[in-house]
Motif scaffolding. Sequence first.
Motif, PDB file in Angstrom:
ATOM      1  N   GLN A 163      23.666  29.959  11.633  1.00 58.66           N
ATOM      2  CA  GLN A 163      22.269  30.339  11.862  1.00 58.66           C
ATOM      3  C   GLN A 163      22.125  31.851  12.018  1.00 58.66           C
ATOM      4  OE1 GLN A 163      21.063  28.001  15.291  1.00 58.66           O
ATOM      5  NE2 GLN A 163      20.137  26.436  13.984  1.00 58.66           N
ATOM      6  N   VAL A 164      23.085  32.475  12.715  1.00 58.49           N
ATOM      7  CA  VAL A 164      23.063  33.927  12.880  1.00 58.49           C
ATOM      8  C   VAL A 164      23.159  34.613  11.525  1.00 58.49           C
ATOM      9  CG1 VAL A 164      24.388  35.904  13.741  1.00 58.49           C
ATOM     10  CG2 VAL A 164      23.959  33.952  15.236  1.00 58.49           C
ATOM     11  N   ARG A 165      24.080  34.151  10.682  1.00 54.77           N
ATOM     12  CA  ARG A 165      24.246  34.757   9.357  1.00 54.77           C
ATOM     13  C   ARG A 165      22.950  34.642   8.544  1.00 54.77           C
ATOM     14  NH1 ARG A 165      29.440  35.490   7.193  1.00 54.77           N
ATOM     15  NH2 ARG A 165      30.814  36.119   8.897  1.00 54.77           N
ATOM     16  N   MET A 166      22.294  33.492   8.622  1.00 54.91           N
ATOM     17  CA  MET A 166      21.054  33.303   7.871  1.00 54.91           C
ATOM     18  C   MET A 166      19.960  34.229   8.407  1.00 54.91           C
ATOM     19  SD  MET A 166      21.203  29.129   7.539  1.00 54.91           S
ATOM     20  CE  MET A 166      19.601  29.005   6.752  1.00 54.91           C
ATOM     21  N   HIS A 167      19.930  34.405   9.741  1.00 54.63           N
ATOM     22  CA  HIS A 167      18.955  35.321  10.343  1.00 54.63           C
ATOM     23  C   HIS A 167      19.226  36.756   9.910  1.00 54.63           C
ATOM     24  CE1 HIS A 167      16.292  37.146  13.275  1.00 54.63           C
ATOM     25  NE2 HIS A 167      17.306  37.871  13.725  1.00 54.63           N
ATOM     26  N   ILE A 168      20.488  37.166   9.912  1.00 54.20           N
ATOM     27  CA  ILE A 168      20.843  38.519   9.480  1.00 54.20           C
ATOM     28  C   ILE A 168      20.437  38.724   8.025  1.00 54.20           C
ATOM     29  CG2 ILE A 168      22.765  40.085   9.000  1.00 54.20           C
ATOM     30  CD1 ILE A 168      24.217  38.918  11.395  1.00 54.20           C
ATOM     31  N   PRO A 206      26.086  43.733   2.715  1.00 57.15           N
ATOM     32  CA  PRO A 206      24.909  44.275   3.387  1.00 57.15           C
ATOM     33  C   PRO A 206      24.414  43.428   4.548  1.00 57.15           C
ATOM     34  CG  PRO A 206      24.236  43.156   1.396  1.00 57.15           C
ATOM     35  CD  PRO A 206      25.733  43.086   1.428  1.00 57.15           C
ATOM     36  N   PHE A 207      25.090  42.313   4.832  1.00 60.43           N
ATOM     37  CA  PHE A 207      24.633  41.398   5.876  1.00 60.43           C
ATOM     38  C   PHE A 207      25.668  41.260   7.000  1.00 60.43           C
ATOM     39  CE2 PHE A 207      22.924  39.629   1.766  1.00 60.43           C
ATOM     40  CZ  PHE A 207      21.697  40.261   1.874  1.00 60.43           C
ATOM     41  N   ASP A 229      39.398  26.134  20.299  1.00 59.52           N
ATOM     42  CA  ASP A 229      38.376  25.725  21.257  1.00 59.52           C
ATOM     43  C   ASP A 229      36.994  26.281  20.930  1.00 59.52           C
ATOM     44  OD1 ASP A 229      40.393  24.437  22.513  1.00 59.52           O
ATOM     45  OD2 ASP A 229      40.351  25.623  24.358  1.00 59.52           O
ATOM     46  N   CYS A 230      36.880  27.066  19.860  1.00 63.75           N
ATOM     47  CA  CYS A 230      35.607  27.706  19.515  1.00 63.75           C
ATOM     48  C   CYS A 230      35.026  27.173  18.214  1.00 63.75           C
ATOM     49  CB  CYS A 230      35.791  29.222  19.411  1.00 63.75           C
ATOM     50  SG  CYS A 230      36.332  30.011  20.941  1.00 63.75           S
ATOM     51  N   LYS A 231      35.590  26.106  17.688  1.00 65.86           N
ATOM     52  CA  LYS A 231      35.111  25.574  16.410  1.00 65.86           C
ATOM     53  C   LYS A 231      33.650  25.134  16.490  1.00 65.86           C
ATOM     54  CE  LYS A 231      39.700  23.952  14.982  1.00 65.86           C
ATOM     55  NZ  LYS A 231      39.878  24.987  13.951  1.00 65.86           N
ATOM     56  N   GLY A 232      33.213  24.725  17.684  1.00 65.72           N
ATOM     57  CA  GLY A 232      31.827  24.287  17.844  1.00 65.72           C
ATOM     58  C   GLY A 232      30.810  25.395  17.663  1.00 65.72           C
ATOM     59  N   LEU A 233      31.258  26.646  17.599  1.00 59.83           N
ATOM     60  CA  LEU A 233      30.337  27.761  17.387  1.00 59.83           C
ATOM     61  C   LEU A 233      29.865  27.858  15.937  1.00 59.83           C
ATOM     62  CD1 LEU A 233      31.960  30.713  19.391  1.00 59.83           C
ATOM     63  CD2 LEU A 233      29.928  29.388  20.006  1.00 59.83           C
ATOM     64  N   ALA A 234      30.548  27.178  15.029  1.00 57.72           N
ATOM     65  CA  ALA A 234      30.268  27.347  13.602  1.00 57.72           C
ATOM     66  C   ALA A 234      28.789  27.174  13.242  1.00 57.72           C
ATOM     67  CB  ALA A 234      31.143  26.405  12.779  1.00 57.72           C
ATOM     68  N   GLY A 282      28.141  38.854  13.236  1.00 53.93           N
ATOM     69  CA  GLY A 282      28.318  38.754  11.784  1.00 53.93           C
ATOM     70  C   GLY A 282      29.760  38.877  11.337  1.00 53.93           C
ATOM     71  N   TRP A 283      30.646  39.287  12.230  1.00 53.11           N
ATOM     72  CA  TRP A 283      32.059  39.378  11.889  1.00 53.11           C
ATOM     73  C   TRP A 283      32.778  38.035  12.059  1.00 53.11           C
ATOM     74  CZ3 TRP A 283      34.274  43.307   9.471  1.00 53.11           C
ATOM     75  CH2 TRP A 283      33.695  44.569   9.551  1.00 53.11           C
ATOM     76  N   LEU A 284      32.252  37.187  12.913  1.00 58.01           N
ATOM     77  CA  LEU A 284      32.944  35.931  13.182  1.00 58.01           C
ATOM     78  C   LEU A 284      32.778  34.971  12.011  1.00 58.01           C
ATOM     79  CD1 LEU A 284      31.957  35.427  16.928  1.00 58.01           C
ATOM     80  CD2 LEU A 284      34.169  36.172  16.009  1.00 58.01           C
ATOM     81  N   PRO A 285      33.841  34.277  11.621  1.00 60.18           N
ATOM     82  CA  PRO A 285      33.759  33.362  10.474  1.00 60.18           C
ATOM     83  C   PRO A 285      32.889  32.149  10.787  1.00 60.18           C
ATOM     84  CG  PRO A 285      35.883  33.149  11.568  1.00 60.18           C
ATOM     85  CD  PRO A 285      35.190  34.320  12.210  1.00 60.18           C
ATOM     86  N   VAL A 286      32.205  31.657   9.771  1.00 59.41           N
ATOM     87  CA  VAL A 286      31.363  30.469   9.961  1.00 59.41           C
ATOM     88  C   VAL A 286      32.140  29.189   9.665  1.00 59.41           C
ATOM     89  CG1 VAL A 286      29.235  31.721   9.477  1.00 59.41           C
ATOM     90  CG2 VAL A 286      30.458  30.629   7.596  1.00 59.41           C
ATOM     91  N   ALA A 287      33.295  29.316   9.067  1.00 59.18           N
ATOM     92  CA  ALA A 287      34.127  28.130   8.797  1.00 59.18           C
ATOM     93  C   ALA A 287      34.853  27.723  10.079  1.00 59.18           C
ATOM     94  CB  ALA A 287      35.138  28.427   7.699  1.00 59.18           C
ATOM     95  N   PRO A 288      34.698  26.488  10.529  1.00 60.54           N
ATOM     96  CA  PRO A 288      35.345  26.050  11.782  1.00 60.54           C
ATOM     97  C   PRO A 288      36.857  26.248  11.766  1.00 60.54           C
ATOM     98  CG  PRO A 288      33.731  24.434  11.050  1.00 60.54           C
ATOM     99  CD  PRO A 288      33.867  25.429   9.941  1.00 60.54           C
ATOM    100  N   THR A 289      37.476  26.077  10.602  1.00 60.52           N
ATOM    101  CA  THR A 289      38.939  26.178  10.525  1.00 60.52           C
ATOM    102  C   THR A 289      39.428  27.603  10.776  1.00 60.52           C
ATOM    103  OG1 THR A 289      38.759  26.476   8.127  1.00 60.52           O
ATOM    104  CG2 THR A 289      39.148  24.237   8.942  1.00 60.52           C
TER     105      THR A 289
END
Length: 370
Positions: free
Chosen positions: A78-83, A124-125, A68-73, A56-63
């Motif tokens: 999905q993780v944020r929505m689950h949380i 809270p998320f 090399d990790c932009k593909g994680l967005a 939940g700490w990692l940003p969801v914005a690719p920028t």
Amino acid sequence: MGFSPEMIAGVRGDSGPEIGVLIDASLLGSAEGGPAGRVPDPDRLFDIARLNKMLGWLPVAPTLLPPDCKGLAPRLLQVRMHIARMNRQAIDVTTEVTTALTQKGLRHVVLKGPFQQMIVHDDPFRRPSGDIDLYVAPRDRKAAGAVLQQLGFTPLEQDQMLWWVSFLGEQHFRRETDGAVIDLHHRLQQAGLPDWRGAEDVLDRAATMTHEGATIPVLSPVDGCLLMTVTLAKALLAHEPCGWAVADLTHWLARLGPADRAQLAKVAERSGQGQTLALGIALARACNSGNALADWPAHSLPGLPTDPAILRDLVFQPWQREAEAPRRRQMLRMLARGRPHVLAVEALRAALSLTVRATLERRQAGKASG
């Protein structure tokens, strides 16, 4: 919880660059580590964040992610929505339960969870909250359990209730209709660590939050900090990754003013957690090369490595530092320093706890095979 070889298979070897990303994302300050020149690997970053409960700490914005990790967005979204879904339920159930306990005149306080995340991070998320942790005075444990059962919760682990209630100071309840789980604590101690003397005082110092017209009792900033140091000590003892806890502690400590800092020191000494607080601060400072904790004193703890790189690994990837990790007896001796009677009592309690648990497990296995 324990971490099997399968769970950490993807993060064997050094994860220094990935840990650096997590430290930066959680505003702990810049970190250096890992093989020189290696860029963060996306799969390793996702796994090390998951094990440290920091997705939940990692940003969801690719920028905002490493190149090399932009593909994680998409996965992080999905993780944020689950949380959000999980914590929304936790918020609703917590409100329901605290309202019922208050109506019965039972003093209690919410430990951790979305309400604490709101206090510490204004969000809270930030981290998924499955179980809901509540603390009540020991004399109110049975009455609080009765209230939970009236709300449809059923006690769990009846075969091991002696171990959970007597040695760990908690009891678990689950409601079938929505799967909600309540951990009802009547002690703040962790097995194998010094007892928290005068734990009921947290009820007197409790703060409150308001949610949809309901008043939610939560830990004071001082008790929130101290409980987080106990959580870190427990994780260190169990060799569990606990990046989320050191991030929370850092944010707690950074919010304290001079009066709260003085009170924290006094409460830690009165509760017998002075060394535990020193341990937590040492771990937080090691993971923080910024200025957030620059004015917090460094403490020397016998048996604890002094190299910040080792301490960071003990927090984020303890499987890399098995030889340097303090052992159970060593941890208790370090945290009970200067109090030999506490060392003797808690060592005996821990030994009895393990014996009772093993006996109950053998009895349960015998029933299953019969």
